[in-house]
Design an enzyme around this catalytic site. Structure first.
Site, PDB file in Angstrom:
ATOM      1  N   HIS A   1      67.582  96.268  22.157  1.00 21.54           N
ATOM      2  CA  HIS A   1      67.691  97.030  23.414  1.00 21.54           C
ATOM      3  C   HIS A   1      68.592  96.376  24.435  1.00 21.54           C
ATOM      4  CE1 HIS A   1      64.332  99.875  22.635  1.00 21.54           C
ATOM      5  NE2 HIS A   1      63.924  98.892  21.859  1.00 21.54           N
TER       6      HIS A   1
ATOM      7  N   LYS B   1      65.272 102.434  39.377  1.00 22.19           N
ATOM      8  CA  LYS B   1      65.274 101.657  38.132  1.00 22.19           C
ATOM      9  C   LYS B   1      64.964 100.220  38.500  1.00 22.19           C
ATOM     10  CE  LYS B   1      69.624 102.991  37.524  1.00 22.19           C
ATOM     11  NZ  LYS B   1      69.744 103.454  36.152  1.00 22.19           N
ATOM     12  N   ARG B   2      64.747  99.360  37.503  1.00 20.26           N
ATOM     13  CA  ARG B   2      64.528  97.957  37.804  1.00 20.26           C
ATOM     14  C   ARG B   2      65.714  97.405  38.597  1.00 20.26           C
ATOM     15  NH1 ARG B   2      59.960  95.084  35.815  1.00 20.26           N
ATOM     16  NH2 ARG B   2      61.055  93.300  36.693  1.00 20.26           N
TER      17      ARG B   2
ATOM     18  N   LYS C   1      72.912  96.388  37.144  1.00 21.60           N
ATOM     19  CA  LYS C   1      72.710  97.809  37.454  1.00 21.60           C
ATOM     20  C   LYS C   1      73.397  98.195  38.774  1.00 21.60           C
ATOM     21  CE  LYS C   1      68.266  97.936  34.948  1.00 21.60           C
ATOM     22  NZ  LYS C   1      68.395  98.964  33.888  1.00 21.60           N
TER      23      LYS C   1
ATOM     24  N   THR D   1      67.674 105.562  30.209  1.00 17.08           N
ATOM     25  CA  THR D   1      66.923 106.776  29.871  1.00 17.08           C
ATOM     26  C   THR D   1      66.642 107.580  31.133  1.00 17.08           C
ATOM     27  OG1 THR D   1      64.982 105.336  29.843  1.00 17.08           O
ATOM     28  CG2 THR D   1      65.835 106.062  27.713  1.00 17.08           C
TER      29      THR D   1
ATOM     30  N   LYS E   1      66.609 111.830  32.181  1.00 12.72           N
ATOM     31  CA  LYS E   1      65.569 112.555  32.927  1.00 12.72           C
ATOM     32  C   LYS E   1      66.187 113.327  34.086  1.00 12.72           C
ATOM     33  CE  LYS E   1      62.580 108.832  31.502  1.00 12.72           C
ATOM     34  NZ  LYS E   1      62.162 107.449  31.818  1.00 12.72           N
TER      35      LYS E   1
HETATM   36  C1  26Q Z   1      61.287  88.834  26.998  1.00 11.40           C
HETATM   37  C2  26Q Z   1      60.768  87.540  26.911  1.00 11.40           C
HETATM   38  C3  26Q Z   1      60.044  87.004  27.964  1.00 11.40           C
HETATM   39  C4  26Q Z   1      59.807  87.768  29.100  1.00 11.40           C
HETATM   40  C5  26Q Z   1      60.317  89.055  29.180  1.00 11.40           C
HETATM   41  C6  26Q Z   1      61.061  89.579  28.126  1.00 11.40           C
HETATM   42  C7  26Q Z   1      61.606  90.949  28.232  1.00 11.40           C
HETATM   43  C8  26Q Z   1      60.836  91.970  28.763  1.00 11.40           C
HETATM   44  C9  26Q Z   1      61.343  93.232  28.878  1.00 11.40           C
HETATM   45  C10 26Q Z   1      62.877  91.240  27.796  1.00 11.40           C
HETATM   46  C11 26Q Z   1      63.382  92.536  27.887  1.00 11.40           C
HETATM   47  C12 26Q Z   1      62.604  93.545  28.439  1.00 11.40           C
HETATM   48  C13 26Q Z   1      63.068  94.903  28.601  1.00 11.40           C
HETATM   49  C14 26Q Z   1      64.211  95.373  28.213  1.00 11.40           C
HETATM   50  C15 26Q Z   1      64.579  96.774  28.453  1.00 11.40           C
HETATM   51  O1  26Q Z   1      63.836  97.530  29.069  1.00 11.40           O
HETATM   52  N1  26Q Z   1      65.739  97.203  27.981  1.00 11.40           N
HETATM   53  C16 26Q Z   1      66.159  98.569  28.188  1.00 11.40           C
HETATM   54  O2  26Q Z   1      65.741  99.347  27.086  1.00 11.40           O
HETATM   55  C17 26Q Z   1      65.977 100.715  27.311  1.00 11.40           C
HETATM   56  C18 26Q Z   1      65.394 101.485  26.163  1.00 11.40           C
HETATM   57  O3  26Q Z   1      66.144 101.298  25.008  1.00 11.40           O
HETATM   58  C19 26Q Z   1      67.463 100.977  27.494  1.00 11.40           C
HETATM   59  O4  26Q Z   1      67.628 102.338  27.824  1.00 11.40           O
HETATM   60  C20 26Q Z   1      68.027 100.100  28.599  1.00 11.40           C
HETATM   61  O5  26Q Z   1      69.425 100.246  28.659  1.00 11.40           O
HETATM   62  C21 26Q Z   1      67.652  98.653  28.348  1.00 11.40           C
HETATM   63  O6  26Q Z   1      68.071  97.838  29.428  1.00 11.40           O
END
Ligand code: 26Q
Length: 811
Positions: A356, A544-545, A550, A652, A656
């Site tokens: 992702h 968004k985050r 971003k 995503t 929406k």
């Molecule tokens: C990993 C290790 C330790 C702490 C946190 C994490 C961690 C947590 C969440 C790493 C990544 C995430 C989230 C990633 C994420 O949300 N990516 C998004 O995924 C979406 C669905 O595929 C995409 O549409 C986005 O582009 C992408 O940023």
């Protein structure tokens, strides 16, 4: 199939539920009792079907999918279940008779915020689509006691508060202590020879009991009920009464607390892994419990482990559940006594992995020492996986040490989780076409060469039920009135709206619905932010985050620029605009938090300046979450999707918004590229560098942001205003770091090309201003967005996963 129950019967059931559960009559029930009573009655109806579904799973022993994810960002459930069961009209009437609005009842439910952002919400959309499509697929995750923090804004700064979402109990979950599993941490591995086999045992370890809680997943109009299985950590020991008797109460409690901390709280970092021991423990805790339970169930149903991969596919949502791979190997080797090659064959045919993220810093890596000490037996297995893989690499690239080192699973004293996933899965996919291309060309280039057919692209999607049918019921009715209801489960039917783009009546109806949604949101903004916004203004939204890539900062700098223009020229015929933001920043992410502060300071200044006659407003809505997105999106005219090209894997939210008829202003990044392809260049505002261009700059180091401003007085002025206290924060230093980061930062200044893209961003906004003032231009574009949103349904995504990866039978 819809549940058939009369209004009278439903009401009687609620009444008796409230009486039996809470010892209250309907007349004495508070709103929270009504919520719980209604939810329990709905749950009972679901449970009947759930029982049937389980029977079917058990008897047919067909192929099933398990979606392993650290995050499921579900949001609220009652409204969604009512809609999916066709019960909404009945329950609405019951509520009316009870003197409350159904909406008020739905608002009583806390969001299940068990995720950070896109990846977690995608998992929730996938569960909805799997079930609606009648595919046997279950989610496996963690039952965090605290979801993503609640955000409060104080003096423009983000403050994090805990989210004890389970405090009042959850109606939707069922504990299944009967199916608890034991997970082992630490200690050492003892090997003994038993006959001609080596027996491995993990000794001196900490054991934790994993207790599953199951949540039924109801599809839209479908019989099937799938399960979301979330694991809670419990101590394997009861209170040490010895210590307790000595008065050492705290010591007695400590052991218990130490085990239970594992499922206590969701890590709030999005796209930024931190190598914390507890995070690794969370990962092993839920993957080990999930794999053990999948295997146990498989065996209980009489399955032979040699057929495991034929009947099971396990999907890994990013690398976070990657330990599932060595965990399955451990079970096959140590518990089933298979030899390595056979176990590896089964394992490799079982797992599929989705990536992702493109951000280099977001690829997970664990220090070898931590891995060894927490997971000694898995370390042995990962070590062997690496040995064998490096052997294969050596045969293919003899002597090419650099290449082998860069592809190894263990290198530089770290375990590279993405490499483990690629080597240990039969399929690797990106989440949009551009993303998959970048994986093949850059991030995983060597792997793509080694395994030429493994990396594929499957574009993300969103559930149209939650994000259109439920979030925007009036628009859903308008659409169904024109093309019938099939679009709800057959998203390509939306194409039938193409002709409506040229129909002034349809355009007018869409505009009127948008207007009402904006009035509702304006009311929410008034109540929550005490800001008056004009529903006639353009609602321009970025939710968004908060992340530098971003580029919320670019949006804010542009707003500062518009404000300057308006002050210079109060008669400028700019159409009034309301810029709306909502975003949580990771608690330790300083830049992100400063951007939130800046947004507030800019808002303070602009919203209270009578000279601009209310033409510009800036609103930051606190505590962004799924249920808030459902309120904002239907009221949005403009969707801001402005990430630095090459950084957003898919996005995503973009989908929406288009589904609800907002027009996108965006870069050629992630799925925006495919939205452009779907709607055509006339119905989207594309600007900025391409991924190839940003990549070239990263490669050659030739980007100098100071060049971008040298001939742009607008930008110079905005940048000066960051540090000359025009924003009245009482100091020139508050935003110094932002200023410095854009212009002078060591390493690379303005690494996200905010200044480089500013000019074309401003031009795109000027075009929006022009078009919005001409309804005969704007609304046909809006209709075209809805008509071409079909391919962004998560039903299409899931069908594609099923055809290309899972190969599940339809129920
Ligand atoms: C990993 C290790 C330790 C702490 C946190 C994490 C961690 C947590 C969440 C790493 C990544 C995430 C989230 C990633 C994420 O949300 N990516 C998004 O995924 C979406 C669905 O595929 C995409 O549409 C986005 O582009 C992408 O940023």
């Amino acid at each position: 199939m819809n549940a058939v129950i009369s209004k009278e019967e439903f009401k009687r059931s609620v009444e008796s539920k409230i009486q039996r559960m809470f010892g209250r009559s309907l007349g004495r029930a508070k709103k929270s009792h009504l919520y719980k009573g209604i939810a329990m009655v709905v749950r009972d109806l679901i449970n009947e079907r759930w029982a049937y579904s389980r029977e079917a799973f058990h008897e047919e022993a067909h192929r099933e999918a398990f979606y392993l994810s650290m995050e499921f960002l579900t949001g609220r459930t009652l409204g969604n279940n009512l809609m999916n069961l066709g019960l909404e009209p009945v329950v609405r009437e019951v509520c009316e008779e009870l003197g409350v609005e159904l909406d008020e009842i739905r608002e009583m439910e806390p969001d299940a915020g068990l995720g950070n952002g896109g990846l977690g919400r995608l998992a929730a959309c996938f569960m909805d689509s799997l079930t609606t499509l009648g595919l046997p697929g279950h989610g496996c995750g963690i039952r965090y006691e605290y979801g993503l923090f609640k955000q409060k804004i104080i003096d423009g700064y983000q403050i994090e508060m805990p989210d004890p979402w389970l405090e009042d109990g959850s109606i939707w979950e069922v504990a299944v202590p009967e199916e608890a599993e034991i997970v082992k941490f630490g200690g050492w591995v003892e090997t003994t020879k038993v006959g001609d086999r080596i027996h491995y045992e993990q000794k001196g370890c900490q054991t934790v009991r994993a207790v599953p809680y199951e949540i039924p997943v109801v599809g839209y109009g479908s019989e099937l009920v799938n399960s979301l299985r979330l694991w809670a950590a419990r101590s394997t020991k009861h209170l040490d009464m010895g210590l307790f008797g000595q008065g050492r109460y705290m010591d007695a409690l400590e052991e218990k607390e130490l085990a239970e901390v594992i499922s206590k709280v969701l890590y709030p970092e999005d796209n930024h892994p931190e190598g914390k021991a507890l995070r690794l423990k969370q990962q092993y805790f839920f993957t080990s419990a999930s794999i053990q339970s999948i295997v146990h169930t498989f065996k209980r149903r009489g399955g032979n482990m040699r057929d495991f991969a034929k009947r099971t596919v396990i999907h890994i949502n990013d690398t976070h559940p990657a330990l599932a791979i060595p965990e399955l190997m451990r079970i096959l080797l140590d518990e089933d006594g298979m030899d390595w090659d056979e176990a590896w064959e089964i394992s490799r045919n079982t797992f599929a992995y989705t990536n992702h993220t493109i951000l280099e810093e977001a690829l997970e890596k664990w220090p070898v020492e931590l891995f060894q000490s927490q997971l000694p037996r898995l370390w042995d297995i990962v070590y062997e996986i690496n040995e064998q893989f490096c052997g294969e690499l050596w045969e293919r690239y003899p002597g090419d040490w650099d290449k082998i080192a860069s592809m190894a699973v263990i290198a530089e004293n770290q375990v590279k989780m993405a490499h483990l996933c690629i080597v240990g899965s039969f399929s690797v996919n990106g989440v949009a076409q551009l993303h998959a291309d970048i994986l093949k060309k850059h991030v995983f280039r060597d792997f793509h060469e080694f395994y030429p057919h493994k990396v594929i692209g499957i574009t993300n999607g969103v559930t149209f039920r939650r994000f259109l049918l439920k979030a925007n019921p009036e628009l859903a009715d308008l659409i169904s009135g024109r093309i019938g209801q099939e679009w709800i489960t057959d998203s390509e039917q939306l194409k039938g709206l193409e002709s409506a783009a040229a129909d002034p009546e349809f355009n007018g109806a869409l505009q009127a619905i948008r207007r009402r949604n904006k009035e509702n949101l304006a009311q929410y903004i008034l109540e929550n932010n005490n800001i008056v916004v004009d529903p006639q203004s353009i609602f321009d939204v970025q939710i968004k985050r908060l992340h530098e890539y971003k580029r919320q900062l670019m949006n804010v700098l542009h707003i500062m620029h518009l404000y300057n223009e308006l002050r210079d020229n109060p008669n400028w015929d700019m159409h009034p605009r309301t810029f709306i933001f909502a975003a949580k920043a990771a608690p330790g992410y300083r830049m992100a938090k400063l951007i939130i502060k800046l947004t507030h300071s800019v808002g303070q200044k602009i919203n209270n300046d009578p000279r601009i006659k209310g033409k510009l407003k800036v609103v930051f809505l606190e505590n962004y979450r799924v249920s808030l997105a459902e309120k904002i999106i239907p009221a949005s005219d403009v969707s801001e999707q402005i990430s630095t090209a090459g950084k957003e894997a898919s996005g995503t939210g973009n989908m929406k918004f288009m589904l609800n008829g907002a027009l996108t202003i965006g870069t050629l990044d992630g799925a925006n590229v495919e939205i452009l392809d779907a709607v055509g260049p006339e119905a989207i505002y594309i600007f900025g560098l391409t991924a190839e261009e940003t990549n070239a700059y990263y490669g050659n180091g030739h980007y100098n942001p100071r060049d971008s401003i040298s001939d742009d007085v607008r930008l110079q002025r905005v940048l000066d205003q960051l540090v000359n206290d025009s924003l009245n924060v009482g100091s020139t230093e508050v935003f110094r770091e932002l200023h410095h980061g854009l212009l002078y930062a060591h390493g690379m200044a303005d690494p996200y090309f905010v200044l480089k893209d500013f000019d074309s961003y401003a031009a795109a906004h000027a075009q929006i201003n022009h078009d919005y003032q001409r309804p005969e231009i704007w609304w046909p574009k809006a209709v075209r967005n809805i008509a071409n949103a079909g391919r962004f349904s998560s039903d299409r995504t899931i069908n594609e996963y099923n055809e290309r990866i899972w190969r599940l039978p339809h129920a």
